[in-house]
Design an enzyme around this catalytic site. Structure first.
Site, PDB file in Angstrom:
ATOM      1  N   ASP A  69       5.723 -25.413  24.122  1.00  0.00           N
ATOM      2  CA  ASP A  69       6.565 -24.495  23.357  1.00  0.00           C
ATOM      3  C   ASP A  69       6.475 -23.129  24.030  1.00  0.00           C
ATOM      4  O   ASP A  69       5.377 -22.700  24.423  1.00  0.00           O
ATOM      5  CB  ASP A  69       6.064 -24.358  21.920  1.00  0.00           C
ATOM      6  CG  ASP A  69       6.351 -25.581  21.061  1.00  0.00           C
ATOM      7  OD1 ASP A  69       6.693 -26.639  21.630  1.00  0.00           O
ATOM      8  OD2 ASP A  69       6.235 -25.474  19.825  1.00  0.00           O
ATOM      9  N   SER A 112      -0.344 -16.672  26.256  1.00  0.00           N
ATOM     10  CA  SER A 112      -0.615 -17.248  27.565  1.00  0.00           C
ATOM     11  C   SER A 112       0.691 -17.634  28.251  1.00  0.00           C
ATOM     12  O   SER A 112       1.757 -17.556  27.657  1.00  0.00           O
ATOM     13  CB  SER A 112      -1.517 -18.477  27.425  1.00  0.00           C
ATOM     14  OG  SER A 112      -2.636 -18.186  26.610  1.00  0.00           O
TER      15      SER A 112
END
Length: 282
Positions: free
Chosen positions: A102, A242
């Site tokens: 995602d 991230s």
């Protein structure tokens, strides 16, 4: 497919750290100190950190019905939560390239002199990979940058069946991957990275790179050698935002039009793990 364009609101705390003189004075020891990152990471693994879970869910409007029903022992336990399998179906068409995670996707055509830009900062493949041979391998291909926000599902999967050819780590400082920092730091040059070269069955050689961020000291990969399967979990990030970058060889894939068009405009496209983002071109 016509997917949603992603628009993140700048984080107030990050804006202070990166865009003010006082903030940058505080930032310098933070990004250089593994000890500070270690302390924050350690706290997120304590039981007391559970008090952060509910406010986090409410703040980011996370639909917990999509995730496995379990009691979380810490904030990190919650952060690496597993999603229900049916909520992230894997497109098993062999000619379809899938998203590994995602995230917010931007696509860049790789050239010898200029690889890709992120908010007006430029990065060459050899700088980011620290390897001239691999830089040459992917010239003319694509760099697919998937930016994960803290509220995203933080597990990622392999994009095709294949075999791991090698794995290496690049040490670095932990900067945020929020867009507001790109003008101040070469984020992907300085951040910790882990690189896995994979010989895929359908998309040639692919470099799968994980980029650690501010307050993220841990990239957890389940497998760094042997055979892999499309949709098999590769690993996960511990607490923080991230980034994952895929480097793909020239002439292998055709990226979906909506992603290409958004990327040309400097816009990120919201994608989900397992969904088609392109197809084999040969």
């Amino acid at each position: 497919m016509n997917r949603k364009v992603c628009n993140d609101n700048p984080n107030v705390g990050l804006s202070f750290l990166y865009n003010t003189a006082a903030g940058r004075i505080l930032l310098k020891p933070i990004v250089k100190s593994k000890f500070i990152s270690y302390l924050i990471g350690s706290f997120m693994e304590l039981k007391i950190s559970k008090i952060l879970i509910k406010p986090f869910i409410n703040k980011h409007n996370i639909n917990m019905d999509e995730y496995e029903n379990k009691k979380y022992n810490s904030f990190n336990d919650f952060f690496i939560r597993k999603i229900k399998q049916e909520k992230r179906p894997i497109d098993q068409n062999k000619s379809h390239l899938i998203s590994p995670c995602d995230g917010k996707l931007t696509c860049y055509k790789i050239t010898k002199d200029l690889v890709f830009s992120v908010k007006n900062s430029y990065y060459s493949v050899d700088t980011i990979l620290k390897n001239k041979k691999y830089a040459n391998l992917f010239t003319g291909g694509y760099a697919l940058v998937f930016r994960l926000s803290p509220e995203d599902f933080h597990r990622y999967s392999f994009i095709d069946d294949g075999k791991i050819l090698g794995n290496y780590k690049i040490k670095g400082m932990f900067h945020s991957v929020n867009p507001i920092v790109y003008d101040k730091f070469m984020v992907f040059k300085e951040n910790q990275r882990e690189c896995t070269l994979i010989k895929t069955n359908n998309f040639g050689k692919v470099m799968f790179m994980e980029v650690g961020a501010l307050l993220v000291g841990k990239i957890k990969n389940n497998k760094i050698k042997g055979s892999v399967k499309k949709g098999e979990e590769k690993g996960y990030f511990m607490y923080g935002g991230s980034t994952i970058i895929l480097f793909i060889e020239k002439g292998i894939i055709k990226i979906d039009d909506d992603i290409l068009n958004n990327s040309k405009k400097g816009l990120e496209t919201c994608v989900k793990q397992g969904e088609k983002i392109g197809k084999k071109s040969r």
